[in-house]
Design a protein around this motif. Structure first.
Motif, PDB file in Angstrom:
ATOM      1  N   VAL A 296      -0.302 -35.535   6.895  1.00  0.00           N
ATOM      2  CA  VAL A 296      -1.684 -35.761   6.452  1.00  0.00           C
ATOM      3  C   VAL A 296      -2.031 -37.238   6.692  1.00  0.00           C
ATOM      4  O   VAL A 296      -1.231 -38.126   6.408  1.00  0.00           O
ATOM      5  N   ASP A 297      -3.231 -37.475   7.215  1.00  0.00           N
ATOM      6  CA  ASP A 297      -3.641 -38.839   7.550  1.00  0.00           C
ATOM      7  C   ASP A 297      -4.175 -39.529   6.292  1.00  0.00           C
ATOM      8  O   ASP A 297      -5.374 -39.617   6.071  1.00  0.00           O
ATOM      9  N   VAL A 298      -3.268 -39.983   5.451  1.00  0.00           N
ATOM     10  CA  VAL A 298      -3.669 -40.564   4.165  1.00  0.00           C
ATOM     11  C   VAL A 298      -2.929 -41.879   3.923  1.00  0.00           C
ATOM     12  O   VAL A 298      -1.764 -42.017   4.271  1.00  0.00           O
ATOM     13  N   SER A 299      -3.641 -42.836   3.372  1.00  0.00           N
ATOM     14  CA  SER A 299      -3.047 -44.128   3.017  1.00  0.00           C
ATOM     15  C   SER A 299      -3.517 -44.499   1.619  1.00  0.00           C
ATOM     16  O   SER A 299      -4.370 -43.819   1.047  1.00  0.00           O
ATOM     17  N   CYS A 300      -2.956 -45.570   1.084  1.00  0.00           N
ATOM     18  CA  CYS A 300      -3.415 -46.018  -0.234  1.00  0.00           C
ATOM     19  C   CYS A 300      -3.245 -47.524  -0.365  1.00  0.00           C
ATOM     20  O   CYS A 300      -2.578 -48.163   0.439  1.00  0.00           O
TER      21      CYS A 300
ATOM     22  N   ALA B  40       7.669 -49.344 -10.329  1.00  0.00           N
ATOM     23  CA  ALA B  40       7.668 -48.409  -9.202  1.00  0.00           C
ATOM     24  C   ALA B  40       6.710 -48.885  -8.105  1.00  0.00           C
ATOM     25  O   ALA B  40       6.997 -48.758  -6.918  1.00  0.00           O
ATOM     26  N   LEU B  41       5.568 -49.456  -8.507  1.00  0.00           N
ATOM     27  CA  LEU B  41       4.629 -49.978  -7.504  1.00  0.00           C
ATOM     28  C   LEU B  41       5.290 -51.074  -6.678  1.00  0.00           C
ATOM     29  O   LEU B  41       5.160 -51.116  -5.450  1.00  0.00           O
ATOM     30  N   TRP B  42       6.011 -51.969  -7.340  1.00  0.00           N
ATOM     31  CA  TRP B  42       6.697 -53.047  -6.604  1.00  0.00           C
ATOM     32  C   TRP B  42       7.722 -52.468  -5.636  1.00  0.00           C
ATOM     33  O   TRP B  42       7.843 -52.929  -4.490  1.00  0.00           O
ATOM     34  N   GLN B  43       8.445 -51.445  -6.105  1.00  0.00           N
ATOM     35  CA  GLN B  43       9.437 -50.817  -5.205  1.00  0.00           C
ATOM     36  C   GLN B  43       8.773 -50.246  -3.965  1.00  0.00           C
ATOM     37  O   GLN B  43       9.254 -50.414  -2.851  1.00  0.00           O
ATOM     38  N   HIS B  44       7.655 -49.563  -4.172  1.00  0.00           N
ATOM     39  CA  HIS B  44       6.936 -48.980  -3.030  1.00  0.00           C
ATOM     40  C   HIS B  44       6.410 -50.071  -2.096  1.00  0.00           C
ATOM     41  O   HIS B  44       6.374 -49.904  -0.888  1.00  0.00           O
ATOM     42  N   LEU B  45       6.014 -51.179  -2.688  1.00  0.00           N
ATOM     43  CA  LEU B  45       5.520 -52.298  -1.876  1.00  0.00           C
ATOM     44  C   LEU B  45       6.653 -52.858  -1.009  1.00  0.00           C
ATOM     45  O   LEU B  45       6.480 -53.119   0.183  1.00  0.00           O
ATOM     46  N   PHE B  46       7.804 -52.999  -1.620  1.00  0.00           N
ATOM     47  CA  PHE B  46       8.966 -53.518  -0.883  1.00  0.00           C
ATOM     48  C   PHE B  46       9.400 -52.567   0.228  1.00  0.00           C
ATOM     49  O   PHE B  46       9.822 -52.988   1.292  1.00  0.00           O
ATOM     50  N   SER B  47       9.328 -51.264  -0.062  1.00  0.00           N
ATOM     51  CA  SER B  47       9.844 -50.306   0.931  1.00  0.00           C
ATOM     52  C   SER B  47       8.811 -49.984   2.003  1.00  0.00           C
ATOM     53  O   SER B  47       9.119 -49.326   2.987  1.00  0.00           O
TER      54      SER B  47
ATOM     55  N   ALA C 175       2.657 -40.837  -0.119  1.00  0.00           N
ATOM     56  CA  ALA C 175       3.730 -41.002   0.875  1.00  0.00           C
ATOM     57  C   ALA C 175       4.263 -39.650   1.319  1.00  0.00           C
ATOM     58  O   ALA C 175       4.528 -39.443   2.511  1.00  0.00           O
ATOM     59  N   SER C 176       4.396 -38.699   0.384  1.00  0.00           N
ATOM     60  CA  SER C 176       4.980 -37.433   0.825  1.00  0.00           C
ATOM     61  C   SER C 176       3.968 -36.620   1.632  1.00  0.00           C
ATOM     62  O   SER C 176       4.347 -35.929   2.576  1.00  0.00           O
TER      63      SER C 176
ATOM     64  N   ILE D 188      -5.664 -37.259  -6.841  1.00  0.00           N
ATOM     65  CA  ILE D 188      -5.055 -37.615  -5.547  1.00  0.00           C
ATOM     66  C   ILE D 188      -4.635 -36.334  -4.818  1.00  0.00           C
ATOM     67  O   ILE D 188      -4.902 -36.160  -3.627  1.00  0.00           O
ATOM     68  N   GLU D 189      -4.016 -35.409  -5.556  1.00  0.00           N
ATOM     69  CA  GLU D 189      -3.561 -34.165  -4.909  1.00  0.00           C
ATOM     70  C   GLU D 189      -4.729 -33.365  -4.355  1.00  0.00           C
ATOM     71  O   GLU D 189      -4.659 -32.812  -3.265  1.00  0.00           O
ATOM     72  N   ARG D 190      -5.811 -33.321  -5.124  1.00  0.00           N
ATOM     73  CA  ARG D 190      -6.992 -32.563  -4.674  1.00  0.00           C
ATOM     74  C   ARG D 190      -7.584 -33.201  -3.417  1.00  0.00           C
ATOM     75  O   ARG D 190      -7.917 -32.523  -2.449  1.00  0.00           O
ATOM     76  N   ALA D 191      -7.696 -34.527  -3.425  1.00  0.00           N
ATOM     77  CA  ALA D 191      -8.252 -35.218  -2.242  1.00  0.00           C
ATOM     78  C   ALA D 191      -7.350 -34.986  -1.028  1.00  0.00           C
ATOM     79  O   ALA D 191      -7.836 -34.785   0.090  1.00  0.00           O
ATOM     80  N   ILE D 192      -6.049 -35.013  -1.250  1.00  0.00           N
ATOM     81  CA  ILE D 192      -5.109 -34.776  -0.147  1.00  0.00           C
ATOM     82  C   ILE D 192      -5.264 -33.354   0.394  1.00  0.00           C
ATOM     83  O   ILE D 192      -5.249 -33.132   1.613  1.00  0.00           O
TER      84      ILE D 192
END
Ligand code: ZN
Length: 459
Positions: A258-262, A297-304, A251-252, A222-226
């Protein structure tokens, strides 16, 4: 007195802006009125007093394998499963069809197949593979959603993983074309070496497979692609992120411009490593299922809202391909597109009190916006296409294999208890699924993105 083609009466509308009870009127495939009580005649009326009306799910990530490997799934069966799951559109991945969708000729074959047999609307991904950078232009011209690349072995001979140079140059070209690049992000050298080591030592069980694909392999890729996205200005989408830490990286980077989503997938939200041990190859996927802390953590990110999209990564195959004593050899991929919305309702809304409007955003509106569908897709409002999933939120059932519309009726969710049932699905005002049955004939439309994808600030 106005006459509508269709009025849906009394349903509870679920939009990203909230929930309200209203009548919905449809003329010529579009929503023309939404109001607490609509007067006027209608050629057809649907009573939805006890139902919730969701915007139809847009599943951004499926593998229907047509043409070429339709014995694995096929567009007719795959799109039927989607309709049964409340989806009204999908984007098909460039593999595991044969030929893979990597040039104009293979695109034409895929388009013809989908136009002939899809029950719901669809978009098509193009592939970015070593040697096809010259073909990205013709694919963009024909309207691909974007380009999918594998940073690790795809498992399919005819769809090679990108080396760094191909990814970098492909992203340069994609940026010029105004198309997004989506990556399967796992470090190939690391996962291949760990797998090789385990197998040479005869360690070929589920745990050994899990250990060969650690979270760090995902984080590094992910870091390399970013880094490449930051450098090339190419819009980037990370498919099926399996870890909370992976989402945090995305997110960071986004916060830094950077124009990135997931996206993540239901299996990472509702299954863990232990389920993979218990279910075996039915639940084999890459990146693999993770431990409970990553799942939480995934659920938290989904909620936020830092994790804004859920797609199925429906990746079916005949069950026999999963029966191998060596778990590394068992074919991976989870059959799940029919259960995407139902899992979010059961585990998200009912169990974790996830707001329904967030579920609608993650499965429909954000998908339409990120992939630059026309503005009349992914929205429950006047002027939009009449794409709906009618849901009985209180219905409970246990999923049985005979409920599945997949060509091969297996899924890790068979036997699971659900709460929230798709009663009816409408694509542009036409009922395609009702009370357990697909209503034919197929009539899905091809969806093309607008010429330029939007920057993240504008969506
Ligand atoms: Zn996939």
């Amino acid at each position: 007195m106005k006459t509508y083609d269709l009025v849906i009466r009394g349903g509870t509308l679920v939009t990203v802006n909230g929930i309200r009870r209203a009548d919905v009127a449809v003329v010529d495939e579009r929503i023309v009125a939404i109001s607490p009580e609509l007067s006027g005649g209608a050629q057809a009326v649907i009573d939805a007093y006890n139902l919730h009306i969701f915007p139809g799910v847009i599943d951004a990530h499926v593998h229907f394998n047509e043409p070429g490997r339709t014995f694995w799934e096929g567009i007719a069966s795959g799109s039927s499963a989607l309709a049964a799951g409340g989806a009204t559109a999908f984007f098909d991945m460039p593999l595991n069809a044969h030929p893979p969708t990597i040039d104009a000729a293979s695109f034409a074959e895929k388009l013809a197949a989908a136009e002939a047999s899809s029950y719901v609307d669809f978009g098509l991904w193009g592939g970015l593979v070593p040697g096809n950078i010259e073909q990205l232009d013709e694919l963009a011209e024909r309207g691909v959603v974007g380009f999918k690349a594998f940073m690790s072995n795809s498992g399919i001979e005819d769809f090679q993983a990108v080396d760094d140079a191909t990814l970098y140059q492909g992203m340069q070209r994609s940026a010029q074309l105004g198309r997004l690049v989506a990556v399967h992000a796992e470090n190939d050298q690391l996962t291949a070496a760990l797998a090789q080591e385990a197998r040479t030592q005869g360690r070929v069980g589920v745990q050994d497979y899990l250990a060969s694909r650690p979270v760090v392999a995902e984080l590094e890729a992910i870091e390399r692609a970013i880094t490449f996205a930051r450098e090339t200005g190419c819009a980037l989408h990370i498919v099926h992120v399996s870890s909370g830490r992976g989402v945090r990286l995305v997110a960071s980077a986004r916060a830094q411009g950077v124009d990135v989503s997931c996206e993540t997938c239901p299996h990472y939200l509702v299954l863990t490593e232990e389920d993979m041990v218990e279910l075996g190859a039915l639940a084999k996927c890459a990146p693999p299922l993770r431990a409970v802390d990553e799942q939480a953590a995934l659920w938290q990110h989904l909620f936020s809202g830092t994790l804004p999209m859920v797609s199925s990564d429906h990746s079916p195959a005949p069950f026999e391909m999963k029966e191998r004593p060596d778990f590394f050899e068992a074919w991976g991929g989870i059959s799940g597109c029919q259960s995407l919305l139902a899992l979010l309702l059961t585990e998200g809304y009912h169990r974790r009190h996830m707001p329904l409007s967030l579920i609608a955003a993650a499965t429909s509106e954000f998908v339409a916006r990120r992939f630059q569908l026309p503005p009349y897709k992914g929205r429950l409002e006047v002027g939009a296409d009449a794409d709906f999933a009618l849901i009985d939120l209180s219905a409970t059932y246990q999923l049985q294999s005979h409920d599945l519309f997949y060509r091969h009726a297996h899924s890790p969710y068979v036997g699971r208890d659900f709460r929230g049932r798709v009663v009816r699905t409408l694509v542009r005002g036409r009922t395609v699924f009702l009370d357990g049955k697909i209503m034919g004939p197929p009539g899905g439309h091809f969806l093309q993105p607008f010429p330029l994808i939007p920057s993240l600030e504008s969506i």
